[in-house]
Write a protein that holds these residues in place. Structure first.
Motif, short mmCIF file in Angstrom:
data_model
loop_
_atom_site.label_atom_id
_atom_site.label_comp_id
_atom_site.label_asym_id
_atom_site.label_seq_id
_atom_site.Cartn_x
_atom_site.Cartn_y
_atom_site.Cartn_z
N GLY B 184 83.31 -43.55 -34.02
CA GLY B 184 82.28 -42.51 -34.03
C GLY B 184 81.92 -42.07 -35.44
N ASP B 185 81.02 -41.10 -35.52
CA ASP B 185 80.51 -40.62 -36.80
C ASP B 185 81.09 -39.24 -37.09
N LYS B 186 82.01 -39.19 -38.05
CA LYS B 186 82.71 -37.94 -38.34
C LYS B 186 81.75 -36.89 -38.92
N ASP B 187 80.92 -37.29 -39.89
CA ASP B 187 80.06 -36.31 -40.56
C ASP B 187 79.05 -35.69 -39.58
N ALA B 192 77.48 -31.13 -36.09
CA ALA B 192 77.15 -30.58 -34.77
C ALA B 192 78.05 -29.39 -34.44
N PHE B 193 79.32 -29.49 -34.80
CA PHE B 193 80.23 -28.37 -34.54
C PHE B 193 79.88 -27.16 -35.41
N LYS B 324 73.99 -27.02 -23.05
CA LYS B 324 73.76 -28.44 -23.34
C LYS B 324 74.81 -28.89 -24.35
N VAL B 325 75.54 -29.97 -24.02
CA VAL B 325 76.59 -30.43 -24.95
C VAL B 325 75.95 -31.04 -26.19
N THR B 326 76.58 -30.78 -27.35
CA THR B 326 75.99 -31.28 -28.61
C THR B 326 76.98 -32.12 -29.42
N GLY B 327 78.26 -32.10 -29.08
CA GLY B 327 79.21 -32.91 -29.83
C GLY B 327 80.58 -32.92 -29.19
N LEU B 328 81.32 -34.02 -29.44
CA LEU B 328 82.67 -34.15 -28.89
C LEU B 328 83.59 -34.70 -29.99
N SER B 359 80.26 -39.25 -18.57
CA SER B 359 78.96 -39.42 -17.92
C SER B 359 77.87 -38.56 -18.56
N TYR B 360 78.15 -38.06 -19.76
CA TYR B 360 77.28 -37.02 -20.35
C TYR B 360 76.61 -37.50 -21.63
N ASP B 361 75.46 -36.93 -21.87
CA ASP B 361 74.62 -37.37 -22.98
C ASP B 361 75.02 -36.65 -24.27
N PHE B 362 76.12 -37.06 -24.85
CA PHE B 362 76.58 -36.48 -26.12
C PHE B 362 75.84 -37.18 -27.26
N PRO B 363 75.11 -36.42 -28.06
CA PRO B 363 74.40 -37.08 -29.17
C PRO B 363 75.37 -37.63 -30.23
N VAL B 364 76.48 -36.93 -30.45
CA VAL B 364 77.44 -37.39 -31.46
C VAL B 364 78.86 -37.20 -30.95
N ALA B 365 79.77 -38.03 -31.45
CA ALA B 365 81.18 -37.89 -31.07
C ALA B 365 82.06 -38.58 -32.10
N HIS B 366 83.29 -38.14 -32.14
CA HIS B 366 84.26 -38.75 -33.06
C HIS B 366 85.63 -38.73 -32.40
#
Lengths: 166, 806
Positions: B184-187, B192-193, B324-328, B359-366
């Motif tokens: 994933g993309d840390k930055d 997002a957080f 709405k989830v924005t990051g994980l 099952s969720y549309d997370f734009p970003v995650a790490h």
């Protein structure tokens, strides 16, 4: 180790052999008599894969010595089908209702169900569940095993069985 | 007497093809006790092996004295690491790129580790011998808590790795560290957080458990010195891989190794890897010149061959205040025990844990996973799941619930707001997967309607008020779980085991009379392949399933395949079946065209043969084509009708499902009564609905066990607590809930028949449904998260902690 001569009746046939006092009945049945239908799943009497019918009781044959079965009348899964080769109602029920998957618990489960239906010809679902609680299955979740036993009970009682396997 | 031609319906029914509830072929032998499992194999002169095992969790071995054991009548030999070193087999490679002791070499690293292998002429003598082998230990400090593994002064567990700063998966940060795996993309995730309205951070520990199939791991090794050939019967989910590994280790050429997996009494991931028992039986057979049988008992099974899970997941989620989830962001501490003996594809040290966006549309995650050693049994295998997918699904499904509570949203509503929408497929996830197909909204809403979800929540609110008024001692929990699996490993571009690409295979031979045999690279352990594979062929080429024999498990006759685990049989081998069948159908069409004196293009397929377009009476059945293929093929065409296919899948498949669990927990006893469990699975095309339902029942029962009590626990001294069926929770028919099942069908667009695999879905989705139900019940009294397993004691303890006993 000194050996003892044991004789018993297994599936209607005379059986005999020389065993150590510590020889487990399951090993005598599987190895001396080459009846490998009954299985060993735990060796601590929890799983019931080794269940056979002995003098009118369900017995976990991993928890009994062969010498204790001296003179006994034993039925194993191999003795369940009819002489003409047709399946016993329980064997048919397990297939029709998808009451088995890997098949390892099945011989013990059928032997236990066989005795249960002798004790109670019309068990309720709860009575079936309680009645087979000494036999573990890792594949089916028991739901279709219960149906398989109900199928067999109906067939043995001459009652039409309607429900299909899920 | 006149006979009427069968109707189309009768012809279809006769095939018993895909979609019908065909009764299982296997059952005829299994219900009569006529299956052949490994322990049923008996050979003249066969010897039995039994292990001497470590009493300690961590100790140096000062001395092994086998002299008394060797005096036991019937004992033939006692093998130790010293003997194995002579043939360079004291250690063996694991599938995860680590090495593992076959027999203790200098020290032991977990309780019940294999120290010596006693070989005798019966199993009682072998056990007697094992009792009398004297081992002198010097106890060493024990680490059982993975969080203490990488402490600065922590004792060194793996002395063989001293000075090795790089492992199979990159740099090691500490002497007890195995690997770090980052995706994933840390930055972007940090960003997002930083701008999130709401965040959560919670540790979700998925405890150590065990697949515990009813039949334990076992084998018979027979080395023929005259022919220099080894035959190995065993409980192998992947017999070809075992043959290749056996050849690489023993230096016996691969064509002189015959690996045979007979009937297998359940596997659930336990029977994928190679274990010391197999190596010792092989060596003992070579040494003694006799067949050697090794059968582990239940305690050995639970305490030495392949635990599962032991994943400690710190989950952080970011969302807008609108829900709405924005990051994980997830960090995992993975406890692998003494050796990293995962059975994941080799390049995936944490399996497919990066399915954790669910099952969720997370734009970003790490995601970052740190693997560590401890003084516990080696593993961890995928227990009824594709590699680490159960852990990932648990993490995201608990995370979604915790976040929903923080936002003040209903957990089902929060999921609906964040689902990947049907029109977004194929969907590229933030952590690198391409989801093939899905319709999550429809599945979720169907389940909510079926259980009257709104009604349940109203009832729960009323019950809570009644509890507060003292009218009941039960609290009600509703667990919602929506999972997306990733199965069918896998495409050779990213999946291999020790360099062997993870394709699978099928060979079909049509006999002259129109009967057939299909041989497969997979191996059923109860899944019913002999039944379902024939259904695929029946539909594809119009031969009745009853006329098709499916054979698996013999590496001499089966085409090379990677075996059965990770729900890969239908996605990979099922595709190979269809492709092989289509090759046969293409040749059959040429034969039919020649015989009917038309162009191939003038023919069309019709259930069980070809017919001429526009002339429905001009037909040729597959049965007649089969005869012609051998006895009167067209000029210049080779006789025969057979095909083989090796299928390298273009992508994984992504089954999904929506589960709802309703339970009542008695706060005074901690007993949880599962009132209702509703499971909807979408596995794409359904081959045999009866078998699918059976798989779902079984998987849900294992999920129930894991979530509600099943655990392999260690005390602080490294003693296994719960290593027999006395303590290890395997539910009986009495505890097991009743299951309600449902389905939707969203075929996989890239699979030849659209099937996705189902065997593991219920375990993946079931565990979070149970855990979410327990946590939901306590959440109304101030709880955020309670760790599994939710046994009576832990439920009672939670009730006490949140003041419900007063």
């Amino acid at each position: 180790m000194a050996k003892t001569h044991v004789t018993m009746t297994v599936n209607g046939e005379p059986a005999e052999g020389l065993v150590e006092p510590r020889t487990l009945l399951i090993h005598f049945i599987r190895e001396n008599l080459s009846l490998t239908g009954a299985h060993i799943g735990c060796e601590t009497s929890h799983c019931g894969a080794c269940t056979v019918d002995l003098d009118g009781r369900s017995v976990k044959s991993c928890s009994m010595f062969a010498v204790q079965a001296q003179g006994a009348q034993i039925t194993t899964i191999e003795g369940m089908a009819h002489a003409d080769g047709t399946l016993h109602a329980l064997q048919e029920g397990f297939r029709m209702m998808h009451g088995l998957q890997c098949g390892f618990c099945t011989p013990g489960m059928i032997m236990r169900a066989h005795r249960l239906l002798q004790e109670n010809k019309t068990p309720t679902e709860d009575e079936i569940r309680f009645g087979i609680a000494g036999n573990l299955c890792r594949c089916t979740g028991y739901q279709n095993i219960v149906k398989a036993i109900q199928y067999a009970a109906d067939k043995l009682n001459g009652v039409p069985h309607k429900e299909a396997a899920e | 007497m006149t006979t009427t031609a069968p109707t189309r319906e009768q012809r279809e029914a006769k095939l018993e093809g895909m979609g019908c509830k065909r009764k299982r072929v296997e059952d005829v032998r299994f219900t009569q006790g006529k299956g052949t499992y490994v322990d049923d194999i008996k050979m003249p002169g066969m010897l039995y092996g039994d292990f001497v095992r470590s009493q300690h969790g961590h100790a140096r071995i000062k001395k092994i004295d086998a002299s008394k054991a060797l005096k036991v009548p019937g004992v033939v030999a006692v093998l130790t690491a010293k003997d194995l070193k002579g043939v360079n087999l004291a250690w063996m490679p694991t599938l995860a790129g680590d090495v593992q002791m076959v027999l203790a070499d200098g020290k032991v690293l977990f309780q019940n580790q294999e120290i010596a292998f006693v070989v005798a002429n019966d199993r009682y003598a072998a056990a007697d011998g094992a009792e009398l082998v004297e081992v002198e230990y010097e106890a060493l400090p024990v680490i059982v808590d993975p969080f203490k593994s990488m402490a600065p002064g922590a004792t060194v567990l793996r002395e063989d790795l001293i000075g090795k700063n790089t492992g199979a998966h990159g740099p090691r940060k500490h002497h007890n560290h195995i690997f770090e795996w980052v995706m994933g993309d840390k930055d972007l995730t940090d960003a997002a957080f930083n701008k999130a309205d709401v965040t959560i951070k919670e540790l979700f520990s998925y405890h150590r458990t065990h697949p515990s199939p009813l039949e334990t791991c076992q084998c018979v090794a027979s080395f023929d010195k005259i022919k220099s050939e080894l035959t190995l019967w065993g409980t192998f989910q992947a017999p070809h891989v075992i043959r290749t590994v056996a050849s690489l280790l023993s230096k016996i050429p691969e064509h002189k190794i015959h690996v045979i997996a007979p009937d297998i009494g359940g596997g659930f991931g336990n029977k994928v890897g190679a274990y010391p028992g197999y190596i010792c039986a092989i060596v003992a057979s070579i040494v003694t010149g006799k067949p050697v049988k090794w059968v582990e008992d239940r305690i050995e099974n639970l305490t030495s061959t392949s635990f599962a899970r032991d994943y400690h997941m710190t989950c952080e989620m970011a969302a807008t205040k609108e829900g709405k989830v924005t990051g994980l962001r997830v960090h995992v501490l993975a406890d692998h025990g003494a050796f990293d003996a995962c059975a994941d594809p080799s390049k995936w040290p944490a399996g497919f844990f990066n399915i954790v966006t669910g099952s969720y549309d997370f734009p970003v995650a790490h995601v970052a996973v740190d693997g560590v050693y401890t003084n516990k049994a080696p593993g961890g295998v995928a227990y009824r799941c594709s590699f680490r997918v159960t852990e990932a699904a648990y993490c995201i499904e608990r995370g979604m619930d915790v976040m929903a509570k923080k936002l003040g949203l209903d957990p089902a509503e929060f999921r609906l707001r964040n689902f990947i929408k049907r029109e977004q497929f194929p969907y590229q996830s933030a952590l690198g997967w391409e989801y093939d197909s899905g319709d999550y909204d429809t599945a979720m809403r169907k389940v909510m309607d079926a259980v009257d979800y709104a009604g349940l929540r109203a009832e729960q609110a009323a019950q809570r008020e009644a509890f507060k008024r003292g009218e009941t001692r039960a609290i009600m929990g509703i667990g919602v779980s929506f999972f997306t699996e990733i199965v069918g490993a896998g495409p050779s571009k990213n999946c291999d085991i020790l360099g062997v690409a993870m394709f699978d295979s099928c060979e079909i031979r049509i006999h002259p009379t129109g009967a057939a045999i299909a041989r497969m690279g997979t191996k059923s352990q109860g899944q019913g392949h002999e039944t379902t594979y024939a259904q695929i062929i029946a539909t594809e080429i119009g031969i009745p399933a009853a006329d098709i024999m499916v054979e698996e498990g013999n590496t001499d006759t089966a085409p090379y395949g990677l075996g059965t685990y990770g729900s890969r049989s239908t996605p990979v081998a099922g595709a190979a079946i269809a492709m092989a069948a289509r090759k046969i159908k293409a040749k059959a069409q040429m034969i039919a065209a020649y015989k009917l004196e038309v162009h191939e293009g003038d023919l069309e397929w019709d259930i069980d043969g070809f017919r001429v377009k526009g002339l429905p009476e001009k037909t040729m059945s597959m049965k007649d084509i089969s005869w012609a293929a051998y006895n009167s093929p067209p000029p210049n065409m080779e006789p025969g009708l057979e095909a083989v296919s090796y299928y390298d899948p273009p992508n994984m498949t992504y089954p999904f499902g929506a589960y709802i669990c309703v339970m009542d927990i008695d706060v005074d006893t901690g007993v949880a009564n599962i009132r209702r469990f509703y499971a909807l699975d979408d596995c794409g095309t359904r081959i045999n609905p009866m078998i699918i339902e059976g798989q779902v029942h079984g998987g849900l029962t294992e999920a129930f066990a894991i979530a509600m009590g099943q655990e392999i626990r260690y005390d602080e001294f490294g003693n296994v607590v719960g290593g027999s069926f006395m303590d290890f929770f395997v539910p009986t028919a009495v505890e097991t809930p009743k299951w309600e099942t449902d389905f939707t069908v969203t075929p996989s667009p890239h699979h030849p028949i659209g099937a996705k695999g189902v065997g593991e879905s219920p375990n993946v989705g079931g565990v979070p449904a149970f855990s979410n139900a327990v946590n939901d019940a306590f959440s109304f009294f101030g709880s955020t998260h309670i760790q599994m397993p939710h046994d009576h004691w832990r439920n009672w303890e939670a009730a006490k902690k949140f003041g419900l006993h007063a």
